[in-house]
Design a protein around this motif. Sequence first.
Motif, PDB file in Angstrom:
ATOM      1  N   ALA A  98       1.557  -1.042  55.867  1.00  0.00           N
ATOM      2  CA  ALA A  98       1.268   0.102  54.996  1.00  0.00           C
ATOM      3  C   ALA A  98      -0.016  -0.042  54.195  1.00  0.00           C
ATOM      4  O   ALA A  98      -0.609   0.946  53.776  1.00  0.00           O
ATOM      5  N   GLY A  99      -0.466  -1.284  53.964  1.00  0.00           N
ATOM      6  CA  GLY A  99      -1.573  -1.494  53.032  1.00  0.00           C
ATOM      7  C   GLY A  99      -1.039  -1.652  51.618  1.00  0.00           C
ATOM      8  O   GLY A  99       0.065  -1.192  51.308  1.00  0.00           O
ATOM      9  N   THR A 100      -1.798  -2.310  50.763  1.00  0.00           N
ATOM     10  CA  THR A 100      -1.312  -2.630  49.423  1.00  0.00           C
ATOM     11  C   THR A 100      -2.406  -2.476  48.381  1.00  0.00           C
ATOM     12  O   THR A 100      -3.599  -2.438  48.694  1.00  0.00           O
ATOM     13  N   LYS A 101      -1.974  -2.443  47.123  1.00  0.00           N
ATOM     14  CA  LYS A 101      -2.893  -2.369  45.995  1.00  0.00           C
ATOM     15  C   LYS A 101      -2.556  -3.493  45.026  1.00  0.00           C
ATOM     16  O   LYS A 101      -1.403  -3.670  44.636  1.00  0.00           O
ATOM     17  N   ALA A 102      -3.549  -4.272  44.653  1.00  0.00           N
ATOM     18  CA  ALA A 102      -3.328  -5.398  43.749  1.00  0.00           C
ATOM     19  C   ALA A 102      -3.083  -4.920  42.328  1.00  0.00           C
ATOM     20  O   ALA A 102      -3.723  -3.971  41.860  1.00  0.00           O
ATOM     21  N   GLY A 103      -2.161  -5.587  41.627  1.00  0.00           N
ATOM     22  CA  GLY A 103      -1.789  -5.150  40.289  1.00  0.00           C
ATOM     23  C   GLY A 103      -2.879  -5.324  39.258  1.00  0.00           C
ATOM     24  O   GLY A 103      -3.134  -4.439  38.442  1.00  0.00           O
ATOM     25  N   LEU A 104      -3.559  -6.472  39.251  1.00  0.00           N
ATOM     26  CA  LEU A 104      -4.548  -6.749  38.218  1.00  0.00           C
ATOM     27  C   LEU A 104      -5.886  -6.084  38.488  1.00  0.00           C
ATOM     28  O   LEU A 104      -6.530  -5.565  37.580  1.00  0.00           O
ATOM     29  N   THR A 105      -6.326  -6.092  39.749  1.00  0.00           N
ATOM     30  CA  THR A 105      -7.659  -5.600  40.066  1.00  0.00           C
ATOM     31  C   THR A 105      -7.686  -4.164  40.546  1.00  0.00           C
ATOM     32  O   THR A 105      -8.721  -3.503  40.471  1.00  0.00           O
ATOM     33  N   GLY A 106      -6.555  -3.688  41.067  1.00  0.00           N
ATOM     34  CA  GLY A 106      -6.521  -2.351  41.636  1.00  0.00           C
ATOM     35  C   GLY A 106      -7.167  -2.265  43.004  1.00  0.00           C
ATOM     36  O   GLY A 106      -7.276  -1.179  43.584  1.00  0.00           O
ATOM     37  N   VAL A 107      -7.619  -3.398  43.541  1.00  0.00           N
ATOM     38  CA  VAL A 107      -8.254  -3.410  44.856  1.00  0.00           C
ATOM     39  C   VAL A 107      -7.222  -3.076  45.933  1.00  0.00           C
ATOM     40  O   VAL A 107      -6.114  -3.600  45.925  1.00  0.00           O
ATOM     41  N   VAL A 108      -7.604  -2.214  46.854  1.00  0.00           N
ATOM     42  CA  VAL A 108      -6.697  -1.769  47.907  1.00  0.00           C
ATOM     43  C   VAL A 108      -7.021  -2.486  49.210  1.00  0.00           C
ATOM     44  O   VAL A 108      -8.182  -2.532  49.638  1.00  0.00           O
ATOM     45  N   ALA A 109      -6.006  -3.065  49.821  1.00  0.00           N
ATOM     46  CA  ALA A 109      -6.129  -3.638  51.166  1.00  0.00           C
ATOM     47  C   ALA A 109      -5.528  -2.646  52.141  1.00  0.00           C
ATOM     48  O   ALA A 109      -4.383  -2.219  51.982  1.00  0.00           O
ATOM     49  N   ALA A 110      -6.299  -2.255  53.134  1.00  0.00           N
ATOM     50  CA  ALA A 110      -5.858  -1.249  54.093  1.00  0.00           C
ATOM     51  C   ALA A 110      -4.863  -1.840  55.088  1.00  0.00           C
ATOM     52  O   ALA A 110      -4.698  -3.061  55.162  1.00  0.00           O
ATOM     53  N   PRO A 111      -4.183  -0.993  55.844  1.00  0.00           N
ATOM     54  CA  PRO A 111      -3.203  -1.482  56.822  1.00  0.00           C
ATOM     55  C   PRO A 111      -3.828  -2.437  57.838  1.00  0.00           C
ATOM     56  O   PRO A 111      -4.988  -2.287  58.225  1.00  0.00           O
ATOM     57  N   ARG A 112      -3.015  -3.393  58.278  1.00  0.00           N
ATOM     58  CA  ARG A 112      -3.462  -4.350  59.292  1.00  0.00           C
ATOM     59  C   ARG A 112      -3.112  -3.843  60.683  1.00  0.00           C
ATOM     60  O   ARG A 112      -2.209  -3.015  60.867  1.00  0.00           O
ATOM     61  N   ALA A 113      -3.813  -4.361  61.668  1.00  0.00           N
ATOM     62  CA  ALA A 113      -3.561  -3.992  63.056  1.00  0.00           C
ATOM     63  C   ALA A 113      -2.159  -4.425  63.469  1.00  0.00           C
ATOM     64  O   ALA A 113      -1.614  -5.394  62.931  1.00  0.00           O
ATOM     65  N   PRO A 114      -1.555  -3.725  64.426  1.00  0.00           N
ATOM     66  CA  PRO A 114      -0.198  -4.078  64.861  1.00  0.00           C
ATOM     67  C   PRO A 114      -0.056  -5.533  65.281  1.00  0.00           C
ATOM     68  O   PRO A 114       0.996  -6.138  65.077  1.00  0.00           O
ATOM     69  N   GLU A 115      -1.109  -6.107  65.863  1.00  0.00           N
ATOM     70  CA  GLU A 115      -1.042  -7.495  66.323  1.00  0.00           C
ATOM     71  C   GLU A 115      -0.844  -8.484  65.182  1.00  0.00           C
ATOM     72  O   GLU A 115      -0.389  -9.610  65.397  1.00  0.00           O
TER      73      GLU A 115
END
Length: 314
Positions: free
Chosen positions: A134-151
């Motif tokens: 799904a992708g995530t957002k860091a609590g302290l920085t607010g930086v968003v990591a996008a979804p990873r490939a199915p592999e």
Amino acid sequence: MRIALALAMSAMLATAAAAQQSGTPPLQPPPPPFVDWDKVQIKTTDLGHDTYRLEGQGGNITVAVGSAGIIMIDSQFAPLSDKIKAAIKAISPLPVKYLVNTHFHGDHTGGNDNFAKDGAIVVAHDNIRVRLAAGTKAGLTGVVAAPRAPEALPKQTYTGGSFTLETGGRKAQLTYVANAHTDGDTWVYFADANVICTGDTMNNLKRYQNVDYANGGDVRGMIRATETYLKVANDATKVVVGHGPLAAKADVQEFHDMLVTSAERIKKLFDEGKTEQEVLDAKPLADLDAKWAPNNPQLAAAHTRNVYNSFRRL
């Protein structure tokens, strides 16, 4: 700062979610410019009983060699996969059968794709699969990591309790830690080698550890985790932490005591109705900060915020 660096780097390990929505698997972006991957070396430490610790850039890796294959704990960053594979080949020619993720952060899961393509089965708590997909957002920085490939996603998951992976006579006991560093933490125990792998539920840097409260982290879970390690460990146990040198039971005790003191002091202020900013201004952990965040007010404030926000969770 190493922990903060790792978190910042992990957030950049996937591209925009729009790529996945268009039907094209998300590709990993160029490596962060502040890391010279060519200069990173993989250091191997023999822990005994065909078990090894690999240190590079990112979360520490554990490798357990059986007669028919290898169990590997965490995969660091994707640009290091070839170096990590070479280090493993120097230990054993056998393939990696299982790759266990202790949690979802990119400095522990970045190489998942590369090992899965070689046939490794990625194993993790199911919340890791969900967060990587799904992708995530860091609590302290607010930086968003996008979804990873199915592999990159775990293909074998579990939802609670403990279970055992086995290959070629080597057994790894995986145990879920509810709401600790994240909501998907697994610690691993190799009883035959007397080795515990904690992931980021603790470090041995003698620095505060991030509690990713935006993704299920909670200081009370961190305390429960370290209490468990203290029950399992003896004075000969080798503890492979998420970051930092190899730890012993005494290091676990020291880290645990810091967490307990932090939680007790901040919970008192939380229960009194103090706001996050009021608690930050009060500096209730000033004596701990001097030891666990020396000359690093940002890390000290981040730890206070992490602990305070833990108590917002029911």
